[in-house]
Scaffold this motif. Structure first.
Motif, PDB file in Angstrom:
ATOM      1  N   ASP A   1       0.813  -1.221   0.000  1.00 31.58           N
ATOM      2  CA  ASP A   1       0.000   0.000   0.000  1.00 31.58           C
ATOM      3  C   ASP A   1       0.849   1.276   0.000  1.00 31.58           C
ATOM      4  O   ASP A   1       0.319   2.383   0.054  1.00 31.58           O
ATOM      5  CB  ASP A   1      -0.956   0.004   1.204  1.00 31.58           C
ATOM      6  N   ALA A   2       2.162   1.115  -0.030  1.00 25.94           N
ATOM      7  CA  ALA A   2       3.034   2.295  -0.011  1.00 25.94           C
ATOM      8  C   ALA A   2       3.065   2.962  -1.384  1.00 25.94           C
ATOM      9  O   ALA A   2       2.847   2.315  -2.419  1.00 25.94           O
ATOM     10  CB  ALA A   2       4.446   1.891   0.401  1.00 25.94           C
ATOM     11  N   LEU A   3       3.341   4.254  -1.373  1.00 27.93           N
ATOM     12  CA  LEU A   3       3.376   5.026  -2.621  1.00 27.93           C
ATOM     13  C   LEU A   3       4.752   4.903  -3.276  1.00 27.93           C
ATOM     14  O   LEU A   3       5.781   5.111  -2.625  1.00 27.93           O
ATOM     15  CB  LEU A   3       3.064   6.492  -2.328  1.00 27.93           C
ATOM     16  N   VAL A   4       4.759   4.579  -4.542  1.00 26.21           N
ATOM     17  CA  VAL A   4       6.007   4.533  -5.327  1.00 26.21           C
ATOM     18  C   VAL A   4       6.023   5.763  -6.232  1.00 26.21           C
ATOM     19  O   VAL A   4       5.148   5.920  -7.090  1.00 26.21           O
ATOM     20  CB  VAL A   4       6.079   3.250  -6.177  1.00 26.21           C
ATOM     21  N   PRO A   5       6.988   6.661  -6.055  1.00 25.56           N
ATOM     22  CA  PRO A   5       7.004   7.883  -6.865  1.00 25.56           C
ATOM     23  C   PRO A   5       7.444   7.602  -8.301  1.00 25.56           C
ATOM     24  O   PRO A   5       8.427   6.887  -8.520  1.00 25.56           O
ATOM     25  CB  PRO A   5       8.020   8.765  -6.145  1.00 25.56           C
TER      26      PRO A   5
END
Lengths: 289, 279
Positions: free
Chosen positions: A116-120
């Motif tokens: 669920d983490a954001l990958v830039p």
């Protein structure tokens, strides 16, 4: 011209697929626009540079920078992401949740992230030049070229537009090389007034410093892949390898003349690249579309 | 309680009244590298007052800037483009020259110390980085007119104070390793707040993010009580930073202060203390 193909899917559609993020000190978020371009920055994606919990996302931004600029030896030392980026200024960009990307792709890019983490996928970094409205943009990174399978065409322009709106920026300064492809992106926002044409203080003297007035029209042009800014009869062309011409133009700027880049780089018959420039009237407040 | 916005507007007003709260640059000449259109709004000096202003966007000035560059290799390396993009054009590079006040400017420049200044988004606020002290031979370390009587950390503090003066700063931030002797110097100064116990992307040696208030803001200051003692021995530092980090993230605020000489446990072995600001 390939621009016609771009218009099939306007870059603004990226705002519906990707999630925005902002990195800054926590005290600054209240004065930034957290609903830029009609999208809302999720509170979970407002990363406070002073909090340890932001560390893993900062590591991903460092990796994004290396992926974008490492090959040309212009990636930033890690500490600059804090000292001359997020702490005094703002990092804004777009990304996706890790679970939406193939595991193979995450491994290939070197991103470590929970599902669920954001990958830039992109970022625009700027520091204030004359607070609160004028900012100096010093990094525009995008994985568009590295990830053609994700169909991210126009990502750099949309990211810059997003960042400028987050910062409430009305005037942007920047420095880029005459031969940089980034001029395709910057000139979509409008004419670039030249503050320098030959810049020995920079790592690469064949660098130009520009000033750009940020307008609603310019932002809309970027989001819809339009180009209003174009050469005309008064245009003269600068060869991106023409160092002597750059020095001559710099001398004229230092003597008080004003010039602006009014369109994207164009290829000439010899296989070289040239940039359209016009001379501005001395009493103009600034170049406009 | 110190309020950032209140100080921001107060800083400008103070300068309009011509009051200077901070120490001057001492016996040294000052060089400021900054773009011409920004000089008028940023700086607390007038042309012809012993301050040399160099424009990074003019070719004739740019060629003089070599001695004012931070290292381009090593852990704290800063590429030339970043100095231009993040300090010289949007902000400034401020330097103290080795030559005394009553001598003419020499070329090439011979800096004793310099620091890069980047504006914060809040008016009147700056971030200082790449604080550098140079020896007479260009090496790291001081060798100025005051010679060994002015140790490196004293010169660093003088450089910081001079930069705040020139910039008319309401407040500045810096990121400093906990082992830096400049922190000990700052502890003697009013109004130094710790914002982060471990600054991100500044490994492996832990570094604090600190905020230095202008003297007048600090004088209006807050009541505080000693909470953490930072020992000269480094063994306990990691544990203390864990606790400090947790307390900061819960909203507590801490000011740097010198060792308490009347402490029953004795000041010996204590570099400085962190005092919690009473809400």
């Amino acid at each position: 011209m390939s621009d016609q193909r771009h218009e099939r899917v306007p870059p603004r559609m990226l705002l519906e697929r990707l999630e925005p993020f902002v990195v800054a000190p926590g005290w600054r978020f209240d004065r930034l626009d957290m609903e830029p371009l009609g999208v809302s920055v999720d509170p979970a994606h407002r990363f406070d540079i002073l909090r340890a919990a932001s560390g893993r996302f900062l590591d991903r931004l460092v990796q994004l920078d290396r992926l974008t600029f490492g090959a040309v030896g212009m990636s930033m030392p890690e500490w600059l992401f804090n000292d001359v980026s997020a702490l005094p200024g703002v990092i804004a960009g777009l990304g996706v949740r890790a679970r939406t990307l193939p595991a193979e792709l995450l491994t290939r890019l070197g991103f470590e992230a929970r599902s669920d983490a954001l990958v830039p996928l992109s970022m625009f970094i700027a520091v204030p030049a004359r607070p609160p409205a004028a900012w100096f943009g010093h990094n525009l990174a995008s994985l568009n070229r590295l990830l053609p399978e994700l169909h991210l065409r126009g990502l750099a322009g949309v990211t810059k537009a997003l960042g400028l709106r987050v910062m409430r920026c009305t005037e942007q300064l920047g420095a880029t090389q005459w031969e940089s492809k980034a001029l395709h992106v910057h000139t979509r926002f409008g004419p670039l007034e030249l503050l320098t044409a030959w810049t020995p203080a920079h790592s690469e003297p064949a660098t130009l410093t520009y000033r750009l007035r940020i307008t609603d029209t310019g932002i809309a042009d970027v989001l819809h892949s339009r180009r209003r800014c174009a050469p005309n009869a008064d245009t003269f062309w600068m060869d991106t390898q023409g160092h002597e011409a750059m020095r001559a133009l710099q001398r004229r700027i230092e003597q008080g003349e004003r010039f602006a880049i009014v369109g994207p780089p164009a290829h000439d018959a010899d296989g070289g690249t040239r940039i359209p420039v016009v001379r501005l009237a001395p009493d103009l407040p600034g170049p406009s579309v | 309680m110190i309020d950032r916005d209140a100080v921001e507007s107060g800083g400008a007003g103070r300068e309009e009244r011509g009051e200077r709260a901070l120490a001057p640059a001492g016996p040294y000449r000052v060089v400021v590298v900054a773009s011409p259109e920004s000089v008028a709004w940023k700086f607390a000096f007038e042309h012809g007052t012993g301050v040399l202003v160099l424009d990074p966007m003019r070719v004739s000035d740019a060629v003089l800037l070599g001695p004012l560059q931070p290292p381009t290799e090593g852990r704290t390396a800063m590429p030339r483009w970043a100095v231009y993009d993040c300090a010289e054009v949007p902000g400034a590079v401020i330097s103290l020259l080795r030559e005394p006040l009553d001598s003419p400017f020499e070329k090439p420049l011979d800096p004793l110390a310099f620091v890069l200044a980047t504006p914060h988004a809040e008016s009147g606020a700056w971030h200082l980085s790449c604080l550098t002290v140079r020896g007479a031979d260009g090496s790291d370390g001081p060798d100025g007119p005051d010679g060994p009587d002015e140790p490196e950390d004293a010169l660093q503090l003088r450089m910081v104070e001079a930069a705040m003066e020139v910039l008319r700063a309401a407040w500045v931030t810096m990121i400093l390793p906990w082992g830096s002797l400049l922190l000990d110097r700052l502890a003697e100064r009013e109004g130094v707040e710790v914002l982060a116990a471990r600054s991100l992307l500044h490994g492996p040696e832990p570094a604090a993010t600190v905020q230095l208030w202008g003297t007048q803001a600090a004088e209006g200051g807050a009541e505080s009580v000693p909470t953490f003692r930072v020992a000269a021995e480094r063994g306990e530092l990691s544990t203390m930073l864990d606790r400090l980090e947790a307390m900061l993230e819960e909203g507590s605020r801490y000011l740097l202060a010198p060792p308490p000489h009347d402490d029953p446990a004795g000041a010996e072995g204590v570099r400085f203390v962190l005092c919690e600001v009473v809400p």
